[in-house]
Design an enzyme around this catalytic site. Structure first.
Site, PDB file in Angstrom:
ATOM      1  N   SER A 157       0.856  -1.186   0.000  1.00 32.34           N
ATOM      2  CA  SER A 157       0.000   0.000   0.000  1.00 32.34           C
ATOM      3  C   SER A 157       0.893   1.237   0.000  1.00 32.34           C
ATOM      4  O   SER A 157       1.743   1.372  -0.868  1.00 32.34           O
ATOM      5  CB  SER A 157      -0.956  -0.032   1.198  1.00 32.34           C
ATOM      6  N   THR A 158       0.742   2.134   0.977  1.00 37.51           N
ATOM      7  CA  THR A 158       1.514   3.376   0.997  1.00 37.51           C
ATOM      8  C   THR A 158       3.017   3.084   0.983  1.00 37.51           C
ATOM      9  O   THR A 158       3.523   2.341   1.814  1.00 37.51           O
ATOM     10  CB  THR A 158       1.169   4.196   2.251  1.00 37.51           C
ATOM     11  N   HIS A 183      -2.501  -1.233  -3.295  1.00 38.69           N
ATOM     12  CA  HIS A 183      -3.591  -0.284  -3.084  1.00 38.69           C
ATOM     13  C   HIS A 183      -3.315   0.981  -3.890  1.00 38.69           C
ATOM     14  O   HIS A 183      -2.390   1.727  -3.581  1.00 38.69           O
ATOM     15  CB  HIS A 183      -3.726   0.077  -1.603  1.00 38.69           C
ATOM     16  N   MET A 276      -0.383   1.125   5.073  1.00 35.67           N
ATOM     17  CA  MET A 276      -1.204   1.486   6.219  1.00 35.67           C
ATOM     18  C   MET A 276      -2.311   0.455   6.433  1.00 35.67           C
ATOM     19  O   MET A 276      -2.813  -0.142   5.484  1.00 35.67           O
ATOM     20  CB  MET A 276      -1.826   2.862   5.981  1.00 35.67           C
ATOM     21  N   ASP A 279      -4.766  -4.800   5.986  1.00 40.19           N
ATOM     22  CA  ASP A 279      -5.153  -5.665   4.876  1.00 40.19           C
ATOM     23  C   ASP A 279      -4.035  -6.661   4.571  1.00 40.19           C
ATOM     24  O   ASP A 279      -2.884  -6.279   4.398  1.00 40.19           O
ATOM     25  CB  ASP A 279      -5.461  -4.821   3.635  1.00 40.19           C
TER      26      ASP A 279
END
Length: 347
Positions: A157-158, A183, A276, A279
């Site tokens: 993600s991030t 993401h 973050m 998930d």
């Protein structure tokens, strides 16, 4: 609560005022400086030492991407790009994220007037992110690699744009088949896939439903209304795109990717990168219990130590490694060479 200090960099005085108003109205920020171009910004940053920076792309004297590159090399700090050049699907957005920006937000336009509404929350998230500013050197692909049949599943993600580019730089052209859920808005993913395809040795593309997974392939979840998974039919593994609601707060979801492989976990290596939230954590735990080898990125090399941290805390992770060691670990676990698993020639 200690307020986060922000410097706003934009050549438009009107836009600087708009950003300042939204951040101050939010209540979690103090705007400690403004600048109309990178040269002014350099002096303001030195003087104020902000927690986070908002940065335009198109500016006089130096463009924002060039300035971002200098920031990440000389004085890393969290940066949110706020520009008409970082609207959905733009190459500039992917370039910025690869250089080290935490987030990219398009400026309000006639067709997208509400982008400013998410600004404060996203700047706050970025202000709490860690900018590593010193990952180890990018791994070089091994000169030899013999695949043992294991497939690789990666969630991010991030911070994942740069992390994935660095990880895949350590893959040989005949890498193990790899599926990735990152993401990211659907319209960014094609630009991301195209960028990777030009920079790494394997065949990188967006995943297609029903595509047989072969050695040398890296496939990225295309987003939209589908989750990416993997399915086994007649001893052949294929990608599967499944329409559905958000899972663990996301679509595509890393948990959905991992859980799709539960029936043949022993054939899998699962990797949880920077991001973050949580998930993928429980899906990784299920895979580990079922026989998969599981790896998580460590805190020091993560932009946001959320997804890998939760996976490790609940017992889903066998190895916690810095980013620059993960490609070699993947290749070791997916190689059939017992004495020299990575396939690297030794003198």
């Amino acid at each position: 609560m200690t307020k986060k200090s922000v410097v706003v960099v934009d050549d438009s005085a009107v836009m600087r005022a708009l950003v300042r108003k939204h951040l101050l109205d939010d209540g979690r920020f103090t705007v400690v400086g403004e600048a109309a171009d990178p040269y002014e910004a350099r002096d303001v940053i030195k003087r104020t030492n902000p927690d986070v920076l908002t940065l335009d792309v198109e500016m006089p004297r130096m463009d924002g991407l060039s300035f971002l590159e200098k920031i990440m090399r000389l004085r890393p700090l969290p940066v949110v790009m706020f520009s008409t050049e970082t609207h959905k699907g733009s190459v500039a957005a992917i370039e910025a994220l690869s250089i080290g920006a935490i987030d990219c937000i398009g400026k309000p336009t006639a067709t997208s007037p509400d982008t400013i509404l998410s600004l404060a929350e996203r700047v706050y998230v970025a202000s709490n992110a860690r900018v590593p500013g010193g990952n180890g050197p990018v791994s070089k692909p091994p000169s030899e690699f013999q695949w043992n049949g294991r497939v690789v599943l990666i969630g991010a993600s991030t911070g994942g744009v740069d992390a994935l580019e660095r990880l895949l730089a350590g893959y040989p052209a005949n890498c193990p088949p790899t599926l990735i859920t990152q993401h990211m808005p659907e319209t960014f993913l094609e630009s991301f896939s195209d960028r990777l395809a030009k920079r790494v040795e394997p065949d990188v593309a967006l995943a297609r439903d029903g595509e047989v997974l072969l050695q040398g392939m890296v496939r990225i979840a295309p987003g939209g209304d589908c989750h990416l998974g993997i399915v086994k039919r007649s001893d052949r593994l294929s990608s599967r795109l499944t329409p559905g609601k958000k899972v663990s707060g996301h679509r595509p979801s890393v948990d959905m990717l991992y859980r799709s492989a539960a029936g043949f976990a022993g054939q899998c290596v699962a990797v949880q990168l920077t991001g973050m939230g949580r998930d993928g954590a429980h899906g990784m735990l299920d895979l580990r219990k079922a026989g998969a080898h599981t790896i998580a990125q460590d805190e020091s090399s993560s932009v946001v130590y959320g997804m890998p941290r939760v996976a490790a805390e609940i017992g889903g992770v066998e190895q916690v490694l810095p980013l620059d060691k993960i490609a070699a670990a993947i290749l070791e676990k997916s190689s059939n060479r017992k004495n020299n698993p990575s396939g690297v020639k030794r003198s």
